[in-house]
Write an enzyme that holds these catalytic residues in place. Structure first.
Site, mmCIF file in Angstrom:
data_model
loop_
_atom_site.group_PDB
_atom_site.id
_atom_site.type_symbol
_atom_site.label_atom_id
_atom_site.label_comp_id
_atom_site.label_asym_id
_atom_site.label_seq_id
_atom_site.Cartn_x
_atom_site.Cartn_y
_atom_site.Cartn_z
ATOM 1 N N GLY A 37 0.647 -1.122 0.074
ATOM 2 C CA GLY A 37 -0.117 -0.064 0.095
ATOM 3 C C GLY A 37 0.725 1.328 0.020
ATOM 4 O O GLY A 37 0.421 2.145 0.156
ATOM 5 N N ASN A 39 4.272 3.608 -1.679
ATOM 6 C CA ASN A 39 4.603 4.417 -2.907
ATOM 7 C C ASN A 39 4.664 3.594 -4.136
ATOM 8 O O ASN A 39 3.753 3.890 -5.056
ATOM 9 C CB ASN A 39 6.069 5.049 -3.015
ATOM 10 C CG ASN A 39 6.090 5.993 -1.716
ATOM 11 O OD1 ASN A 39 5.002 6.473 -1.220
ATOM 12 N ND2 ASN A 39 7.385 6.098 -0.963
ATOM 13 N N HIS A 241 23.553 1.090 0.458
ATOM 14 C CA HIS A 241 23.390 1.867 1.726
ATOM 15 C C HIS A 241 24.436 1.679 2.700
ATOM 16 O O HIS A 241 24.929 2.602 3.426
ATOM 17 C CB HIS A 241 22.077 1.787 2.079
ATOM 18 C CG HIS A 241 21.071 2.270 1.325
ATOM 19 N ND1 HIS A 241 19.636 1.251 0.728
ATOM 20 C CD2 HIS A 241 20.861 3.308 0.345
ATOM 21 C CE1 HIS A 241 19.100 2.081 0.219
ATOM 22 N NE2 HIS A 241 19.627 3.088 -0.347
#
Length: 426
Positions: A37, A39, A241
């Protein structure tokens, strides 16, 4: 006599042919399930629902998202704004046929399932869809992230043999929700995107895999097939990252900063060097697997510098080195380190997906594959040791993947895979 020449991108040619075949031979709409639900789920579900040959269901298990989304789009479509690299934009208006938190309803008649949720949520969705999964279904991780296939096959058990499991290496675009259930935005698509898949031994899909996904996403990014799923695990962008975080914060004096530092565009030589060395270790792992397993092609495991030059070629203005390629990537404009605001300034947030997800569903998986291949990974080990302290976890002890929390990660060892043959026995 009038003559003309028209240059058409090869993916556009295929999509034209594929659409004509669909219209002429089968008027039945394909039913797609989008899990999530957030982006990406908003953008993908709207994009797919806008196509005449697709019907879209959405399954979101998070709190009351399904009810909120259903209520908000009852009387109007979702607006999807697509912004192109040249600044131009177009708008699409469409909405899913069904948004629900009921897995049985969501799975009814579904042919293609897209998981567009963070890696930590994959297990929850695998378990929700498994009882209702029909043979000859395509399951797509968008993105799958490292260990996606291991976990999916483990939870689906025998049903995995009758399905095809595909994984894309990242989201196709940068995107965001502007207004939940009403308006989402795509900020620009990647030029190309790698995909790998495992076709179950008894699976007989009635449609092509790569071409169908391409048809749903549109002409951009161009989907490129990776030779095997281990290669795409070693190319997962969850490897980006942690080295940057470690390089930035390993010597932090714990004094608050007065502003949030840029993440990608604030990268320095030390951080870029750490990222480059992790990439070197992954390439070495691929090469070693080629040596010990006959017939395996790992040549598509590329260095992260080459990946940026290929996949962001139109967004990067200085490709002279990895550091400058990341600093001048317009897709990263303004993105900052995950931070927490305090009375005295900003401090790093180590309980963010760059560590909570990209370590157990990223570097730990890659470390596990490297360990099976017999490749030493000193830089990766150094980063994992630092990160696991921040997470209060134990994945590696010394240089071995033998910590008490390995079972909570998606390393192949967590699913009983301990040899090269077992990795490729699909």
């Amino acid at each position: 006599m009038i003559s003309c020449s028209v240059l058409i991108h090869k993916s556009e040619i295929f999509l034209l042919i594929y659409s004509v075949i669909n219209m002429s031979s089968d008027t039945t709409k394909r039913r797609i399930l989008v899990c999530g639900g957030g982006n990406g789920a908003h953008c993908l579900s709207t994009l797919a629902a806008s196509q005449n040959n697709s019907e879209v269901h959405v399954l979101t298990l998070f709190q009351d998202e399904a009810e909120r989304w259903t209520t908000l789009c009852t009387d109007s479509d979702v607006k999807l704004t697509i912004i192109n690299l040249d600044g131009s934009q177009r708008e699409i208006f469409a909405k899913p046929t069904l948004v629900t938190k009921d897995p049985e309803k969501a799975m009814s008649g579904v042919q293609i399932i897209f998981l567009v949720v963070p890696a930590f949520a994959h297990e929850q969705y695998f378990k929700a869809i498994e009882p209702h999964l029909q043979p000859n279904t395509l399951i797509v991780g968008l993105p799958g992230q490292a260990g996606f296939e291991f976990q999916c096959r483990s939870i689906l058990s025998d049903k995995a043999n009758k399905c095809t499991i595909a994984s894309l290496e990242s989201l196709p675009w940068a995107c965001r929700i502007l207004e939940f259930g009403k308006h989402a935005q795509i900020l620009g698509a990647k030029d190309s995107l790698g995909i790998s898949y495992i076709k179950g031994k008894s699976c007989k899909l009635p449609f092509p895999i790569v071409e169908s996904i391409q048809d749903i996403l549109g002409t951009k990014p161009e989907i490129e097939e990776i030779q095997n799923y281990i290669a795409i695990n070693l190319m997962a962008k969850s490897m980006v990252h942690p080295p940057i975080l470690y390089g930035k914060w390993r010597d932090w004096d714990e004094k608050p900063l007065q502003e949030e530092p840029l993440f990608y565009q604030g990268i320095d030589e030390r951080q870029a060097d750490l990222l480059s060395k992790v990439s070197d270790e992954l390439i070495a792992t691929g090469k070693k697997l080629e040596q010990v397993k006959e017939g395996i092609d790992m040549s598509q495991v590329m260095h992260i510098y080459d990946w940026y030059k290929t996949y962001y070629k139109d967004q990067i203005t200085d490709k002279s080195c990895l550091m400058k390629a990341m600093k001048t990537n317009s897709a990263y404009d303004g993105l900052v380190h995950p931070m927490i605001k305090t009375e005295n300034g900003y401090v790093p947030n180590f309980n963010y997906r760059y560590t909570t997800e990209d370590i157990p569903f990223g570097l730990v998986v890659m470390k596990g594959i490297a360990e099976i291949a017999g490749v030493d990974t000193p830089v990766m080990d150094e980063i994992i040791l630092w990160a696991q302290q921040k997470l209060n976890k134990e994945y590696i002890v010394g240089s071995k993947l033998s910590g008490k929390d390995v079972g909570t990660a998606r390393a192949p060892q967590s699913f009983g895979l301990k040899t090269v043959d077992e990795l490729f026995d699909t």
